[in-house]
Structures are given as C-alpha cells and as structure tokens.
Design a protein around this motif. Structure first.
Motif, PDB file in Angstrom:
ATOM      1  N   UNK A   1      16.191  -2.428   2.139  1.00  0.00           N
ATOM      2  CA  UNK A   1      15.433  -3.309   3.033  1.00  0.00           C
ATOM      3  C   UNK A   1      16.164  -4.609   3.351  1.00  0.00           C
ATOM      4  N   UNK A   2      17.179  -4.951   2.554  1.00  0.00           N
ATOM      5  CA  UNK A   2      17.887  -6.225   2.723  1.00  0.00           C
ATOM      6  C   UNK A   2      19.170  -6.032   3.524  1.00  0.00           C
ATOM      7  N   UNK A   3      19.394  -6.925   4.471  1.00  0.00           N
ATOM      8  CA  UNK A   3      20.647  -6.888   5.236  1.00  0.00           C
ATOM      9  C   UNK A   3      21.720  -7.765   4.591  1.00  0.00           C
ATOM     10  N   UNK A   4      21.286  -8.779   3.853  1.00  0.00           N
ATOM     11  CA  UNK A   4      22.212  -9.689   3.177  1.00  0.00           C
ATOM     12  C   UNK A   4      22.393  -9.196   1.734  1.00  0.00           C
ATOM     13  N   UNK A   5      23.545  -8.610   1.444  1.00  0.00           N
ATOM     14  CA  UNK A   5      23.768  -7.985   0.144  1.00  0.00           C
ATOM     15  C   UNK A   5      23.768  -9.000  -0.993  1.00  0.00           C
ATOM     16  N   UNK A   6      24.390 -10.144  -0.766  1.00  0.00           N
ATOM     17  CA  UNK A   6      24.438 -11.172  -1.813  1.00  0.00           C
ATOM     18  C   UNK A   6      23.028 -11.659  -2.150  1.00  0.00           C
ATOM     19  N   UNK A   7      22.260 -11.908  -1.126  1.00  0.00           N
ATOM     20  CA  UNK A   7      20.880 -12.339  -1.322  1.00  0.00           C
ATOM     21  C   UNK A   7      20.069 -11.250  -2.005  1.00  0.00           C
ATOM     22  N   UNK A   8      20.264 -10.001  -1.569  1.00  0.00           N
ATOM     23  CA  UNK A   8      19.559  -8.873  -2.172  1.00  0.00           C
ATOM     24  C   UNK A   8      19.827  -8.801  -3.668  1.00  0.00           C
ATOM     25  N   UNK A   9      21.091  -8.897  -4.048  1.00  0.00           N
ATOM     26  CA  UNK A   9      21.436  -8.769  -5.462  1.00  0.00           C
ATOM     27  C   UNK A   9      20.826  -9.891  -6.295  1.00  0.00           C
ATOM     28  N   UNK A  10      20.782 -11.072  -5.727  1.00  0.00           N
ATOM     29  CA  UNK A  10      20.204 -12.202  -6.455  1.00  0.00           C
ATOM     30  C   UNK A  10      18.702 -12.027  -6.627  1.00  0.00           C
ATOM     31  N   UNK A  11      18.031 -11.628  -5.572  1.00  0.00           N
ATOM     32  CA  UNK A  11      16.573 -11.472  -5.632  1.00  0.00           C
ATOM     33  C   UNK A  11      16.182 -10.310  -6.532  1.00  0.00           C
TER      34      UNK A  11
ATOM     35  N   UNK B   1       0.842  -1.205   0.000  1.00  0.00           N
ATOM     36  CA  UNK B   1       0.000   0.000   0.000  1.00  0.00           C
ATOM     37  C   UNK B   1       0.871   1.248   0.000  1.00  0.00           C
ATOM     38  N   UNK B   2       1.942   1.228   0.791  1.00  0.00           N
ATOM     39  CA  UNK B   2       2.868   2.368   0.838  1.00  0.00           C
ATOM     40  C   UNK B   2       3.504   2.607  -0.524  1.00  0.00           C
ATOM     41  N   UNK B   3       3.825   1.534  -1.220  1.00  0.00           N
ATOM     42  CA  UNK B   3       4.420   1.666  -2.555  1.00  0.00           C
ATOM     43  C   UNK B   3       3.428   2.260  -3.539  1.00  0.00           C
ATOM     44  N   UNK B   4       2.187   1.797  -3.503  1.00  0.00           N
ATOM     45  CA  UNK B   4       1.162   2.358  -4.380  1.00  0.00           C
ATOM     46  C   UNK B   4       0.998   3.862  -4.143  1.00  0.00           C
ATOM     47  N   UNK B   5       1.162   4.264  -2.902  1.00  0.00           N
ATOM     48  CA  UNK B   5       1.027   5.685  -2.552  1.00  0.00           C
ATOM     49  C   UNK B   5       2.347   6.444  -2.668  1.00  0.00           C
ATOM     50  N   UNK B   6       3.403   5.742  -3.081  1.00  0.00           N
ATOM     51  CA  UNK B   6       4.744   6.312  -3.245  1.00  0.00           C
ATOM     52  C   UNK B   6       5.280   6.932  -1.957  1.00  0.00           C
ATOM     53  N   UNK B   7       5.013   6.240  -0.855  1.00  0.00           N
ATOM     54  CA  UNK B   7       5.541   6.640   0.447  1.00  0.00           C
ATOM     55  C   UNK B   7       6.744   5.755   0.754  1.00  0.00           C
ATOM     56  N   UNK B   8       7.918   6.200   0.311  1.00  0.00           N
ATOM     57  CA  UNK B   8       9.079   5.319   0.310  1.00  0.00           C
ATOM     58  C   UNK B   8       9.536   4.907   1.707  1.00  0.00           C
ATOM     59  N   UNK B   9       9.394   5.799   2.697  1.00  0.00           N
ATOM     60  CA  UNK B   9       9.868   5.436   4.032  1.00  0.00           C
ATOM     61  C   UNK B   9       8.984   4.367   4.653  1.00  0.00           C
ATOM     62  N   UNK B  10       7.680   4.506   4.456  1.00  0.00           N
ATOM     63  CA  UNK B  10       6.780   3.456   4.944  1.00  0.00           C
ATOM     64  C   UNK B  10       7.016   2.151   4.195  1.00  0.00           C
ATOM     65  N   UNK B  11       7.242   2.259   2.905  1.00  0.00           N
ATOM     66  CA  UNK B  11       7.523   1.076   2.088  1.00  0.00           C
ATOM     67  C   UNK B  11       8.724   0.321   2.649  1.00  0.00           C
ATOM     68  N   UNK B  12       9.790   1.044   2.907  1.00  0.00           N
ATOM     69  CA  UNK B  12      11.007   0.425   3.439  1.00  0.00           C
ATOM     70  C   UNK B  12      10.768  -0.158   4.829  1.00  0.00           C
ATOM     71  N   UNK B  13      10.077   0.599   5.679  1.00  0.00           N
ATOM     72  CA  UNK B  13       9.821   0.150   7.049  1.00  0.00           C
ATOM     73  C   UNK B  13       9.064  -1.168   7.077  1.00  0.00           C
ATOM     74  N   UNK B  14       7.973  -1.246   6.325  1.00  0.00           N
ATOM     75  CA  UNK B  14       7.126  -2.434   6.403  1.00  0.00           C
ATOM     76  C   UNK B  14       7.705  -3.607   5.620  1.00  0.00           C
ATOM     77  N   UNK B  15       8.478  -3.329   4.591  1.00  0.00           N
ATOM     78  CA  UNK B  15       9.148  -4.420   3.894  1.00  0.00           C
ATOM     79  C   UNK B  15      10.215  -5.043   4.801  1.00  0.00           C
ATOM     80  N   UNK B  16      10.966  -4.201   5.480  1.00  0.00           N
ATOM     81  CA  UNK B  16      11.947  -4.711   6.441  1.00  0.00           C
ATOM     82  C   UNK B  16      11.251  -5.509   7.543  1.00  0.00           C
ATOM     83  N   UNK B  17      10.103  -5.018   7.985  1.00  0.00           N
ATOM     84  CA  UNK B  17       9.367  -5.708   9.037  1.00  0.00           C
ATOM     85  C   UNK B  17       8.892  -7.085   8.569  1.00  0.00           C
TER      86      UNK B  17
END
Length: 213
Positions: free
Chosen positions: A196-206, A146-162
């Motif tokens: 949002x990703x803590x694992x850089x290798x995993x992030x790059x692959x995904x 929902x945050x992404x649809x509304x282009x609210x990047x900080x909320x997007x990052x917060x809830x994706x990390x969560x």
C-alpha cells in the motif's frame, strides 16, 4: 396523556413562542434543538432513557422534524459507549434520512465494534454511493479495516491505498492498536499492507512500529 407528557408539551410551547418572537425561522429552530439537546444530555446523565425517547417523539410531533436532534442524541450515547441506545437513535435518524453522512459513518463504526461487518460495509457503501467524491480518508480507512477483519486482502490494499491518497498521515496507522500488528503478520494481509505504500523508506519505518511488539 400523562402529567409528565403535559409538562414536556408545555415546556416546548413556551420555548417555541419565546423564540418565535425573537428569531427568524432557521435561528429559532437551531436554538430549540440546542436547548433540547442540553435537556437530553441531563436526562442521559440521570439514566432517564425512556423519557428521552418520549421527549424526542413529542418534539418531532409538536414542533418540527429534526434529524439533528436524533443525531446529537445518538452521538451523546456513542461517546458514553452506550452503543445499544446510540444505535436506537442512529436507526431513527436513518429511517427518516437514509443518506445522512455522519449517521451512516457512526453507525458503521458501532457495527464494526459489534463484529457486524456486513452491516457496517452496507452503511459505508450507501455513504459512498451517495457521495462518490467525498474525499474523506477516514471512510476509506474504515473500509480497509472491515476488509481486513473479513480477510479480503485485495479490498484491504485498495482502501488503504485510497486513504493514503486522500491525505491520511501514514504515521496515524501506528496509533491504531493490536489489530494492525496481527494484520501486518497475516500471511495474506501482510503483503497487502506492505504494497500500500509508495515510499519504501517511510513504509519500513512505519511498519517497524506496527509489526514489532
């Protein structure tokens, strides 16, 4: 009362008496609900939608209030992608039980499909306020979307990390379709997705799977 209403009432009475003599209270209530949802499923398949509303109203008056019957009916319509009818019964459910967890989440999903993001966010906030330690990554992911649809990047990052912290398999993101491709390449949402990703290798692959068509 019409002949149809009499027949429904008579059927309820027969089922009620049979089960009352056979089961303790909680068992016969569950059995009544199960039989009723089977009847409702058949009525949905034969497009008897107004009859379903009448059926459930009579059930509530003549037997007992059942939030489960409203929810299961809404879910049947939801699974058939009849969202207007699903919303009717989710609304009925939440009028009687405003904090019903599954009802709030399901209705929020429909609101997202209808691009009613404020209403969807309100339902998920109600869910979260009444279940602050819910631990459900699907709720956090829906809030991120929902945050992404509304282009609210900080909320997007917060809830994706969560959602990741709550146990979502990161590779699940690769199954979610073209919106994530767009968000990945968005000038503000993209960096939040990367962060949002803590694992850089995993992030790059995904993200190589999400961000490249």
């Amino acid at each position: 009362m019409t002949e149809s209403n009499y027949k429904i009432g008579y059927m309820f009475a027969l089922i009620f008496l049979q089960l009352l003599w056979s089961y303790p209270l909680s068992s016969y209530q569950k059995e009544l609900e199960q039989r009723s949802i089977e009847n409702i499923s058949e009525m949905i398949d034969s497009d008897q939608h107004e009859k379903i509303k009448n059926y459930i109203e009579q059930f509530q008056v003549e037997l007992f209030y059942s939030s489960g019957l409203y929810y299961d009916t809404a879910l049947l319509y939801n699974q058939k992608e009849n969202f207007d009818s699903a919303l009717y019964f989710y609304n009925k459910l939440l009028d009687g039980n405003p904090v019903h967890q599954a009802g709030l989440f399901d209705r929020a999903e429909i609101f997202v499909l209808q691009k009613k993001y404020i209403l969807a966010w309100k339902d998920l906030q109600t869910f979260e306020n009444n279940n602050p330690n819910h631990g459900l990554w699907v709720v956090a992911l829906k809030q991120a979307e929902i945050s992404a649809y509304q282009e609210k990047e900080w909320h997007f990052e917060k809830y994706l990390m969560q959602s990741l912290e709550l146990g979502m398999d990161p590779y699940y993101l690769t199954t979610l379709g073209s919106n994530w491709y767009y968000w990945c390449r968005h000038k503000r949402l993209g960096p939040s997705l990367y962060a949002s990703f803590s694992d850089i290798k995993q992030r790059d692959l995904i993200l190589s799977k999400i961000c490249i068509k």
